[in-house]
Design a protein around this motif. Structure first.
Motif, mmCIF file in Angstrom:
data_model
loop_
_atom_site.group_PDB
_atom_site.id
_atom_site.type_symbol
_atom_site.label_atom_id
_atom_site.label_comp_id
_atom_site.label_asym_id
_atom_site.label_seq_id
_atom_site.Cartn_x
_atom_site.Cartn_y
_atom_site.Cartn_z
ATOM 1 N N GLY A 21 2.346 -80.736 -15.784
ATOM 2 C CA GLY A 21 3.485 -80.577 -16.685
ATOM 3 C C GLY A 21 4.745 -80.169 -15.939
ATOM 4 O O GLY A 21 5.836 -80.722 -16.172
ATOM 5 N N LYS A 52 -6.569 -71.882 -10.791
ATOM 6 C CA LYS A 52 -7.957 -71.570 -10.427
ATOM 7 C C LYS A 52 -8.504 -72.517 -9.374
ATOM 8 O O LYS A 52 -9.679 -72.475 -9.042
ATOM 9 C CB LYS A 52 -8.812 -71.623 -11.688
ATOM 10 N N ALA A 54 -8.943 -74.762 -5.722
ATOM 11 C CA ALA A 54 -9.236 -74.366 -4.338
ATOM 12 C C ALA A 54 -8.091 -74.703 -3.380
ATOM 13 O O ALA A 54 -8.147 -74.356 -2.199
ATOM 14 C CB ALA A 54 -10.525 -75.039 -3.865
ATOM 15 N N GLY A 56 -7.115 -77.552 -2.098
ATOM 16 C CA GLY A 56 -7.339 -78.607 -1.097
ATOM 17 C C GLY A 56 -6.436 -79.819 -1.311
ATOM 18 O O GLY A 56 -6.181 -80.223 -2.450
ATOM 19 N N TYR A 314 -12.638 -78.175 -14.625
ATOM 20 C CA TYR A 314 -12.213 -79.520 -14.217
ATOM 21 C C TYR A 314 -11.853 -80.273 -15.498
ATOM 22 O O TYR A 314 -12.452 -80.021 -16.552
ATOM 23 C CB TYR A 314 -13.371 -80.287 -13.555
ATOM 24 N N HIS A 342 -9.514 -83.170 -8.542
ATOM 25 C CA HIS A 342 -8.597 -83.281 -7.399
ATOM 26 C C HIS A 342 -7.152 -83.512 -7.845
ATOM 27 O O HIS A 342 -6.401 -84.219 -7.184
ATOM 28 C CB HIS A 342 -9.072 -84.364 -6.430
ATOM 29 N N PHE A 344 -4.649 -81.192 -8.294
ATOM 30 C CA PHE A 344 -3.564 -80.403 -7.719
ATOM 31 C C PHE A 344 -2.792 -81.222 -6.692
ATOM 32 O O PHE A 344 -1.563 -81.316 -6.720
ATOM 33 C CB PHE A 344 -4.118 -79.109 -7.107
HETATM 34 C C1 LIG Z 1 -12.549 -74.437 -9.430
HETATM 35 C C2 LIG Z 1 -11.590 -75.586 -9.260
HETATM 36 C C3 LIG Z 1 -11.301 -76.053 -7.973
HETATM 37 C C4 LIG Z 1 -10.402 -77.110 -7.799
HETATM 38 N N1 LIG Z 1 -10.068 -77.488 -6.519
HETATM 39 C C5 LIG Z 1 -9.133 -78.434 -6.329
HETATM 40 C C6 LIG Z 1 -8.688 -78.751 -5.017
HETATM 41 O O1 LIG Z 1 -9.142 -78.178 -4.030
HETATM 42 N N2 LIG Z 1 -7.728 -79.702 -4.880
HETATM 43 C C7 LIG Z 1 -7.191 -80.350 -5.951
HETATM 44 O O2 LIG Z 1 -6.334 -81.225 -5.762
HETATM 45 N N3 LIG Z 1 -7.588 -80.061 -7.211
HETATM 46 C C8 LIG Z 1 -8.537 -79.119 -7.428
HETATM 47 N N4 LIG Z 1 -8.929 -78.812 -8.700
HETATM 48 C C9 LIG Z 1 -8.421 -79.616 -9.826
HETATM 49 C C10 LIG Z 1 -7.021 -79.186 -10.229
HETATM 50 O O3 LIG Z 1 -6.978 -77.805 -10.368
HETATM 51 C C11 LIG Z 1 -6.625 -79.882 -11.540
HETATM 52 O O4 LIG Z 1 -6.882 -81.266 -11.461
HETATM 53 C C12 LIG Z 1 -5.146 -79.680 -11.848
HETATM 54 O O5 LIG Z 1 -4.764 -78.351 -11.632
HETATM 55 C C13 LIG Z 1 -4.864 -80.076 -13.291
HETATM 56 O O6 LIG Z 1 -3.562 -79.664 -13.602
HETATM 57 P P1 LIG Z 1 -3.051 -79.704 -15.083
HETATM 58 O O7 LIG Z 1 -1.627 -79.313 -15.071
HETATM 59 O O8 LIG Z 1 -3.409 -81.018 -15.696
HETATM 60 O O9 LIG Z 1 -3.972 -78.644 -15.870
HETATM 61 P P2 LIG Z 1 -3.765 -77.069 -16.092
HETATM 62 O O10 LIG Z 1 -3.336 -76.383 -14.860
HETATM 63 O O11 LIG Z 1 -4.982 -76.541 -16.786
HETATM 64 O O12 LIG Z 1 -2.543 -77.022 -17.095
HETATM 65 C C14 LIG Z 1 -2.685 -77.387 -18.454
HETATM 66 C C15 LIG Z 1 -1.938 -76.360 -19.268
HETATM 67 O O13 LIG Z 1 -1.848 -76.785 -20.625
HETATM 68 C C16 LIG Z 1 -1.800 -75.621 -21.430
HETATM 69 N N5 LIG Z 1 -2.120 -75.977 -22.805
HETATM 70 C C17 LIG Z 1 -3.285 -76.496 -23.277
HETATM 71 N N6 LIG Z 1 -3.189 -76.704 -24.604
HETATM 72 C C18 LIG Z 1 -1.935 -76.331 -24.980
HETATM 73 C C19 LIG Z 1 -1.247 -76.306 -26.232
HETATM 74 N N7 LIG Z 1 -1.835 -76.704 -27.361
HETATM 75 N N8 LIG Z 1 0.033 -75.869 -26.250
HETATM 76 C C20 LIG Z 1 0.655 -75.449 -25.095
HETATM 77 N N9 LIG Z 1 0.029 -75.440 -23.889
HETATM 78 C C21 LIG Z 1 -1.246 -75.875 -23.832
HETATM 79 C C22 LIG Z 1 -2.864 -74.717 -20.761
HETATM 80 O O14 LIG Z 1 -2.669 -73.377 -21.116
HETATM 81 C C23 LIG Z 1 -2.631 -75.001 -19.282
HETATM 82 O O15 LIG Z 1 -1.798 -74.036 -18.660
HETATM 83 C C24 LIG Z 1 -9.814 -77.745 -8.926
HETATM 84 C C25 LIG Z 1 -10.094 -77.279 -10.203
HETATM 85 C C26 LIG Z 1 -10.966 -76.203 -10.381
HETATM 86 C C27 LIG Z 1 -11.248 -75.697 -11.783
#
Ligand SMILES: Cc1cc2nc3c(=O)[nH]c(=O)nc-3n(C[C@H](O)[C@H](O)[C@H](O)COP(=O)(O)OP(=O)(O)OC[C@H]3O[C@@H](n4cnc5c(N)ncnc54)[C@H](O)[C@@H]3O)c2cc1C
Length: 388
Positions: A21, A52, A54, A56, A314, A342, A344
């Motif tokens: 986002g 949360k 890692a 990478g 994930y 993956h 991030f």
């Molecule tokens: C343990 C772990 C290790 C990982 N290691 C790696 C790595 O080494 N390298 C890598 O590239 N990726 C890694 N990943 C994957 C990576 O973290 C994710 O793919 C990435 O962070 C997803 O980002 P996002 O913004 O889509 O999700 P998020 O960071 O979860 O953001 C989504 C946001 O939406 C908000 N939200 C949800 N519903 C609503 C609503 N109704 N209204 C308002 N807000 C809302 C949530 O509160 C949240 O903050 C890992 C993930 C985990 C869990």
């Protein structure tokens, strides 16, 4: 209920303030979008999957589209501090995949050729070369591996912070403590979002809700095939006996990984039996299995104390590839979801590509048609072997 004090209308509303986002909001604002509004329901940005993770970042993938995303995204991370005035703790320590099954050796040697064809310099290492690179690792059962010195680590919270500040400086509005509770639709066109602090009129909504993407789709009557799956991490206390230039090591068959984190180590291992769900408590039984495997591979870990542990989610798509772009059934609804462990590292490029989709009518930095949600309706998922 307190009314939204900031705005009643927006050109684009981005739902979710993780890396996807915030990168989207920044790239929208950078490309001239006047009223981009990002809504995050937590009290801070980037506390869920992104915070949360890692950390990478790697070129080593099994499909061309993932390698191509890395080829644009990793250089964006290298330019990040210069562009956004925010250090992100880049540490290009390299990624070492350890392979213990003959079928993995075959697949990785194939994908090595594909990576070389795309200009990515991953190397094949025989066991003695691996022993030289990581003498503290126990190589029982290891048949060989791949290493790329241009893979490494970056700090997820700093990346989110950089995008939040950058987007705000360029005129976007990013707000915490606002939960999106409904999406308004008229004649197959998005017309607004309802939140716990009032309604915002808009014709464009971005689903950047990470593990909660399916629920956001349902608010608009859409099926976004993304499932939350728990993954956990342990960080140890100081471990001075292991050299500081240690790479990010992954034992592929068990999805077991560890890398340096400050003076200690960060380690994780994916539980193959984990069912989809939103539980983010630490599964202590799985943690024992994980730590036993980690100590087996990196025996000095047995002497390190435990510093912290957590679980995150994930956001998993059916073919472990992102769902990126518009949704054919609903005008004005865009997805940046399903990164399957993956995301991030691909946050920078995917935010840019989505901003191009929204503002220019199509992504032009990279052809992302293979990542359209339509592939599931057409039964054409893509298979990524290299999922950890
Ligand atoms: C343990 C772990 C290790 C990982 N290691 C790696 C790595 O080494 N390298 C890598 O590239 N990726 C890694 N990943 C994957 C990576 O973290 C994710 O793919 C990435 O962070 C997803 O980002 P996002 O913004 O889509 O999700 P998020 O960071 O979860 O953001 C989504 C946001 O939406 C908000 N939200 C949800 N519903 C609503 C609503 N109704 N209204 C308002 N807000 C809302 C949530 O509160 C949240 O903050 C890992 C993930 C985990 C869990």
């Amino acid at each position: 209920m307190k009314d939204l004090d900031l705005t009643k209308t927006a050109d684009v509303v981005v739902i979710g303030g993780g890396v996807m986002g915030t990168s989207t909001a920044y790239h929208l604002a950078k490309k001239g979008c006047k009223h981009a509004l990002l809504l995050e329901r937590e009290s801070f940005f980037g506390t869920q999957a992104t915070g949360k993770c890692a950390g990478g970042i790697r070129y080593q993938f099994g499909t061309e589209i993932n390698v191509q995303l890395s080829k644009i995204s990793l250089p964006m991370l290298h330019r990040f501090e210069e562009e956004l005035d925010q250090p992100i703790d880049l540490n290009m320590c390299g990624y070492l995949f350890l392979l213990t099954r003959p079928e993995d050796v075959r697949v990785f040697q194939q994908t090595l050729k594909m990576q070389h064809g795309l200009g990515v310099g991953t190397e094949w290492l025989d066991r003695p070369e691996i022993a030289e690179l990581v003498p503290t690792v126990d190589l029982a059962g290891v048949l060989g591996g791949t290493f790329n010195a241009d893979d490494g680590l970056a700090d997820p919270s700093s990346v989110v912070q950089g995008y939040v500040s950058g987007a705000s400086r360029l005129g976007a509005t990013l707000q915490t403590d606002v939960e999106v509770t409904d999406i308004l639709v008229e004649d197959d066109q998005v017309t607004g979002v309802v939140t716990d602090r009032g309604t915002v009129s808009t014709h464009v909504v971005v689903n950047a809700a990470g593990p909660w993407a399916q629920g956001i789709g349902q608010l608009a009557g859409l099926e976004i095939p993304v499932a939350p799956v728990r993954r956990q991490i342990v960080v140890t206390g100081p471990l001075p006996t292991v050299p500081n230039d240690f790479p990010f090591v992954i034992e592929f068959a068990r999805s077991l990984y560890f890398h340096r984190e400050g003076e200690g180590f960060l380690t994780g291992m994916s539980n193959p039996s984990e069912s989809p769900g939103f539980d983010q408590s630490v599964d202590r039984a799985w943690e024992l299995v994980h730590l036993e495997a980690a100590v087996e591979r990196l025996p000095p870990l047995a002497r390190a104390g435990l510093a912290s542990r957590w679980a995150g989610l994930y956001e998993v798509s059916p073919d472990a590839h992102p769902i990126l772009g518009s949704v054919p059934q609903l005008e004005g609804f865009f997805c940046i979801n399903g990164f399957s462990g993956h995301g991030f590292m691909h946050g920078p490029v995917c935010g840019l590509l989505l901003a191009e989709e929204i503002l220019d009518g199509g992504a032009h930095t990279l052809d992302i048609s293979s990542l359209s949600i339509a592939r599931f309706q057409e039964g054409e998922g893509i298979a990524e072997y290299n999922v950890v």
